[in-house]
Design an enzyme around this catalytic site. Structure first.
Site, PDB file in Angstrom:
ATOM      1  N   LYS A  20       0.948  -1.169  -0.047  1.00 15.99           N
ATOM      2  CA  LYS A  20       0.052  -0.023  -0.123  1.00 15.99           C
ATOM      3  C   LYS A  20       0.877   1.318  -0.061  1.00 15.99           C
ATOM      4  CE  LYS A  20      -3.760  -2.159   2.434  1.00 15.99           C
ATOM      5  NZ  LYS A  20      -4.478  -2.308   3.816  1.00 15.99           N
TER       6      LYS A  20
ATOM      7  N   TYR B 237     -12.280  -2.483  -2.815  1.00 12.77           N
ATOM      8  CA  TYR B 237     -12.854  -2.656  -1.527  1.00 12.77           C
ATOM      9  C   TYR B 237     -14.479  -2.676  -1.428  1.00 12.77           C
ATOM     10  CZ  TYR B 237      -8.269  -2.430   0.608  1.00 12.77           C
ATOM     11  OH  TYR B 237      -6.766  -2.772   1.023  1.00 12.77           O
TER      12      TYR B 237
ATOM     13  N   ASN C 126      -1.484  -0.028   7.715  1.00 15.09           N
ATOM     14  CA  ASN C 126      -0.988  -1.456   7.887  1.00 15.09           C
ATOM     15  C   ASN C 126      -0.394  -1.914   6.618  1.00 15.09           C
ATOM     16  OD1 ASN C 126      -3.083  -2.033   6.403  1.00 15.09           O
ATOM     17  ND2 ASN C 126      -4.310  -3.319   7.731  1.00 15.09           N
TER      18      ASN C 126
ATOM     19  N   HIS D  93      -1.874  -5.338   1.536  1.00 12.23           N
ATOM     20  CA  HIS D  93      -3.084  -6.083   1.199  1.00 12.23           C
ATOM     21  C   HIS D  93      -2.769  -7.602   0.989  1.00 12.23           C
ATOM     22  CE1 HIS D  93      -7.184  -7.393  -0.027  1.00 12.23           C
ATOM     23  NE2 HIS D  93      -6.537  -7.772  -1.086  1.00 12.23           N
TER      24      HIS D  93
ATOM     25  N   GLU E  45      -9.797 -10.739  -7.113  1.00 11.46           N
ATOM     26  CA  GLU E  45      -8.760  -9.501  -6.889  1.00 11.46           C
ATOM     27  C   GLU E  45      -7.717  -9.879  -8.086  1.00 11.46           C
ATOM     28  OE1 GLU E  45      -9.401  -9.007  -2.066  1.00 11.46           O
ATOM     29  OE2 GLU E  45      -7.533  -9.800  -2.769  1.00 11.46           O
TER      30      GLU E  45
HETATM   31  P1  IDP Z   1      -7.374  -7.161   5.745  1.00  9.33           P
HETATM   32  O1  IDP Z   1      -6.575  -5.860   4.914  1.00  9.33           O
HETATM   33  O2  IDP Z   1      -6.647  -7.758   6.879  1.00  9.33           O
HETATM   34  O3  IDP Z   1      -7.942  -8.217   5.037  1.00  9.33           O
HETATM   35  P2  IDP Z   1      -9.881  -5.977   6.202  1.00  9.33           P
HETATM   36  O4  IDP Z   1     -10.897  -6.063   7.380  1.00  9.33           O
HETATM   37  O5  IDP Z   1     -10.363  -6.684   4.830  1.00  9.33           O
HETATM   38  O6  IDP Z   1      -8.476  -6.403   6.491  1.00  9.33           O
HETATM   39  O7  IDP Z   1      -9.790  -4.471   6.041  1.00  9.33           O
HETATM   40  C1  IDP Z   1      -9.191  -3.905   4.585  1.00  9.33           C
HETATM   41  C2  IDP Z   1      -8.461  -2.626   5.186  1.00  9.33           C
HETATM   42  O8  IDP Z   1      -9.156  -1.730   5.360  1.00  9.33           O
HETATM   43  C3  IDP Z   1      -7.398  -3.080   6.220  1.00  9.33           C
HETATM   44  O9  IDP Z   1      -6.259  -3.687   5.681  1.00  9.33           O
HETATM   45  C4  IDP Z   1      -7.177  -1.636   6.623  1.00  9.33           C
HETATM   46  O10 IDP Z   1      -6.222  -0.999   5.759  1.00  9.33           O
HETATM   47  C5  IDP Z   1      -8.367  -0.974   6.429  1.00  9.33           C
HETATM   48  N1  IDP Z   1      -9.195  -1.104   7.871  1.00  9.33           N
HETATM   49  C6  IDP Z   1      -9.865  -1.955   8.397  1.00  9.33           C
HETATM   50  N2  IDP Z   1     -10.621  -1.675   9.583  1.00  9.33           N
HETATM   51  C7  IDP Z   1     -10.002  -0.550   9.615  1.00  9.33           C
HETATM   52  C8  IDP Z   1     -10.440   0.518  10.791  1.00  9.33           C
HETATM   53  O11 IDP Z   1     -11.202   0.153  12.020  1.00  9.33           O
HETATM   54  N3  IDP Z   1      -9.980   1.848  10.790  1.00  9.33           N
HETATM   55  C9  IDP Z   1      -9.141   2.209   9.701  1.00  9.33           C
HETATM   56  N4  IDP Z   1      -8.903   1.279   8.691  1.00  9.33           N
HETATM   57  C10 IDP Z   1      -9.445   0.085   8.557  1.00  9.33           C
HETATM   58 MG    MG Z   2      -9.447  -8.024   3.813  1.00 12.46          MG
END
Ligand code: IDP
Ligand code: MG
Length: 150
Positions: free
Chosen positions: A9, A49, A112, A115, A126
């Site tokens: 990212k 997303y 984080n 992805h 995807e």
């Molecule tokens: P993942 O990337 O581990 O699969 P997902 O639950 O699919 O996690 O969420 C997609 C992305 O959305 C996360 O990687 C993160 O960048 C963002 N995200 C998820 N939950 C939050 C939150 O509570 N606050 C801010 N960003 C979030």
């Molecule tokens: Mg995810």
């Protein structure tokens, strides 16, 4: 053999972690299938997303992903989907296991770094969303038989 979609990212790119993240996937034994360094159009981010549409973090997530270039990749190997999720760590860096990318380089869920697809269905959709068939490279490595049992 499974294929999975992986993205470094914008924060990972800006912080100079592209090489580190690729190195970890190579070290794991996974085989690179495709890679594309690109700016992400809002429409692509929204399709990627779509499952999170309506959630409180959705708008910020789209802004984050479109804010600066990303490295989109496909990787393959046995259990590649689980293996890459494990290498990246739990969504929140604070909950990610020590030694994972999100633990070792992150603090906040909204920054984080990576992805990775979470299921075979999502991996297939995807990969198809981000790459054309011609961009997916079918190849063998000299080391495959020392990493893949079959
Ligand atoms: P993942 O990337 O581990 O699969 P997902 O639950 O699919 O996690 O969420 C997609 C992305 O959305 C996360 O990687 C993160 O960048 C963002 N995200 C998820 N939950 C939050 C939150 O509570 N606050 C801010 N960003 C979030
Ligand atoms: Mg995810």
């Amino acid at each position: 053999m499974e294929r999975t979609f992986v993205m470094v990212k914008p924060d990972g790119v800006q912080r100079g972690l592209v090489g580190e993240i690729i190195q970890r996937l190579e070290n794991r034994g996974l085989r690179l299938v495709a890679a594309k360094f690109m700016s992400v159009e809002k429409s692509l981010a929204e399709r990627h997303y779509a499952i999170h549409e309506g959630k409180p973090f959705y708008k910020g997530l789209i802004e984050y992903i479109t804010s600066s270039p990303v490295l989109a990749m496909a990787w393959e190997g046995p259990s590649a989907i689980s293996a890459v999720r494990q290498t990246m760590g739990a969504t929140s860096p604070i909950e990610a296991a020590p030694g994972s990318v999100r633990h070792d380089f992150g603090l906040e869920i909204g920054r984080n770094l990576t992805h990775a697809s979470d299921s075979p269905e999502n991996a297939a959709s995807e990969i198809a969303l981000w790459f054309s068939k011609a961009e997916l490279v079918n190849w063998k490595r000299e080391t495959d038989r020392w990493i893949f049992e079959k």
